[in-house]
Design a protein around this motif. Sequence first.
Motif, PDB file in Angstrom:
ATOM      1  N   LEU A  29      27.713 -23.143  37.663  1.00 29.94           N
ATOM      2  CA  LEU A  29      28.300 -21.720  37.766  1.00 29.94           C
ATOM      3  C   LEU A  29      27.742 -20.969  39.054  1.00 29.94           C
ATOM      4  O   LEU A  29      26.534 -21.081  39.225  1.00 29.94           O
ATOM      5  CB  LEU A  29      28.007 -20.919  36.524  1.00 29.94           C
ATOM      6  CG  LEU A  29      28.483 -21.414  35.309  1.00 29.94           C
ATOM      7  CD1 LEU A  29      28.158 -20.483  34.116  1.00 29.94           C
ATOM      8  CD2 LEU A  29      30.328 -21.127  35.386  1.00 29.94           C
ATOM      9  N   LYS A  30      28.468 -20.647  39.903  1.00 30.28           N
ATOM     10  CA  LYS A  30      28.192 -20.005  41.489  1.00 30.28           C
ATOM     11  C   LYS A  30      27.919 -18.689  41.118  1.00 30.28           C
ATOM     12  O   LYS A  30      28.603 -17.969  40.429  1.00 30.28           O
ATOM     13  CB  LYS A  30      29.307 -20.355  42.446  1.00 30.28           C
ATOM     14  CG  LYS A  30      29.620 -22.107  42.432  1.00 30.28           C
ATOM     15  CD  LYS A  30      28.593 -22.612  43.316  1.00 30.28           C
ATOM     16  CE  LYS A  30      29.011 -24.088  43.227  1.00 30.28           C
ATOM     17  NZ  LYS A  30      27.892 -24.998  43.290  1.00 30.28           N
ATOM     18  N   ASP A  32      28.256 -14.728  41.532  1.00 34.13           N
ATOM     19  CA  ASP A  32      29.373 -13.925  41.418  1.00 34.13           C
ATOM     20  C   ASP A  32      30.630 -14.549  40.725  1.00 34.13           C
ATOM     21  O   ASP A  32      31.929 -14.004  40.886  1.00 34.13           O
ATOM     22  CB  ASP A  32      29.748 -13.293  42.733  1.00 34.13           C
ATOM     23  CG  ASP A  32      28.771 -12.436  43.524  1.00 34.13           C
ATOM     24  OD1 ASP A  32      28.355 -11.708  42.643  1.00 34.13           O
ATOM     25  OD2 ASP A  32      28.515 -12.292  44.631  1.00 34.13           O
ATOM     26  N   GLU A  33      30.407 -15.831  40.279  1.00 35.05           N
ATOM     27  CA  GLU A  33      31.727 -16.463  39.681  1.00 35.05           C
ATOM     28  C   GLU A  33      31.658 -15.807  38.271  1.00 35.05           C
ATOM     29  O   GLU A  33      30.758 -15.546  37.566  1.00 35.05           O
ATOM     30  CB  GLU A  33      31.255 -18.067  39.599  1.00 35.05           C
ATOM     31  CG  GLU A  33      32.400 -18.611  38.666  1.00 35.05           C
ATOM     32  CD  GLU A  33      32.315 -20.136  38.607  1.00 35.05           C
ATOM     33  OE1 GLU A  33      32.452 -20.866  37.662  1.00 35.05           O
ATOM     34  OE2 GLU A  33      31.316 -20.738  39.265  1.00 35.05           O
ATOM     35  N   GLN A  34      33.077 -15.440  37.594  1.00 34.91           N
ATOM     36  CA  GLN A  34      33.397 -14.707  36.538  1.00 34.91           C
ATOM     37  C   GLN A  34      33.124 -15.912  35.314  1.00 34.91           C
ATOM     38  O   GLN A  34      33.645 -17.012  35.428  1.00 34.91           O
ATOM     39  CB  GLN A  34      34.634 -14.237  36.468  1.00 34.91           C
ATOM     40  CG  GLN A  34      35.000 -13.360  35.014  1.00 34.91           C
ATOM     41  CD  GLN A  34      36.136 -12.622  35.345  1.00 34.91           C
ATOM     42  OE1 GLN A  34      36.953 -12.907  36.369  1.00 34.91           O
ATOM     43  NE2 GLN A  34      36.320 -11.632  34.318  1.00 34.91           N
ATOM     44  N   PHE A  74      29.641 -11.393  35.043  1.00 33.73           N
ATOM     45  CA  PHE A  74      29.640 -12.524  36.537  1.00 33.73           C
ATOM     46  C   PHE A  74      28.095 -12.952  36.570  1.00 33.73           C
ATOM     47  O   PHE A  74      27.239 -12.503  36.163  1.00 33.73           O
ATOM     48  CB  PHE A  74      29.926 -11.992  37.831  1.00 33.73           C
ATOM     49  CG  PHE A  74      31.160 -11.321  37.563  1.00 33.73           C
ATOM     50  CD1 PHE A  74      32.473 -11.874  38.041  1.00 33.73           C
ATOM     51  CD2 PHE A  74      31.404  -9.843  36.978  1.00 33.73           C
ATOM     52  CE1 PHE A  74      33.770 -11.373  38.221  1.00 33.73           C
ATOM     53  CE2 PHE A  74      32.896  -9.316  36.819  1.00 33.73           C
ATOM     54  CZ  PHE A  74      33.844  -9.931  37.499  1.00 33.73           C
TER      55      PHE A  74
END
Length: 129
Positions: A29-30, A32-34, A74
């Motif tokens: 999960l990167k 700012d990824e939601q 996020f």
Amino acid sequence: MFELDLRSRKPIYEQLVDKLKELIINEILKPDEQLPSVRTLAQELTINPNTIQKAYRELETQGFIYSQQGKGSFVNPNNESRDAGKVNSIKTELEKLILEALYLGVKAEELIQLIENLNASKGGGDSND
């Protein structure tokens, strides 16, 4: 996304927190990824939405995620989870586990090799000393 062990003695929300932290730490999960919405994840995992909400709150408290009203949750890019208090807490816990492993007969060389292997696979970490 992942599976939870419903027969485990560990509460479901704690399993969810651990799984999401693992995904964030391993950069699956990167920043700012939601994250999936509470409702979507609850349906996908067939668990109560309140359980998902509790896990998200815990992750937010620990600094792994942030929420925006009306938009969702996020992944936190600020690495707030790496603050000095958290690092000291982890070091204390690690010390206890290492001492227990040594007591149970695990050789120091094995522990060092394990750390080196983990460090090589992760690409190392920032030194805070």
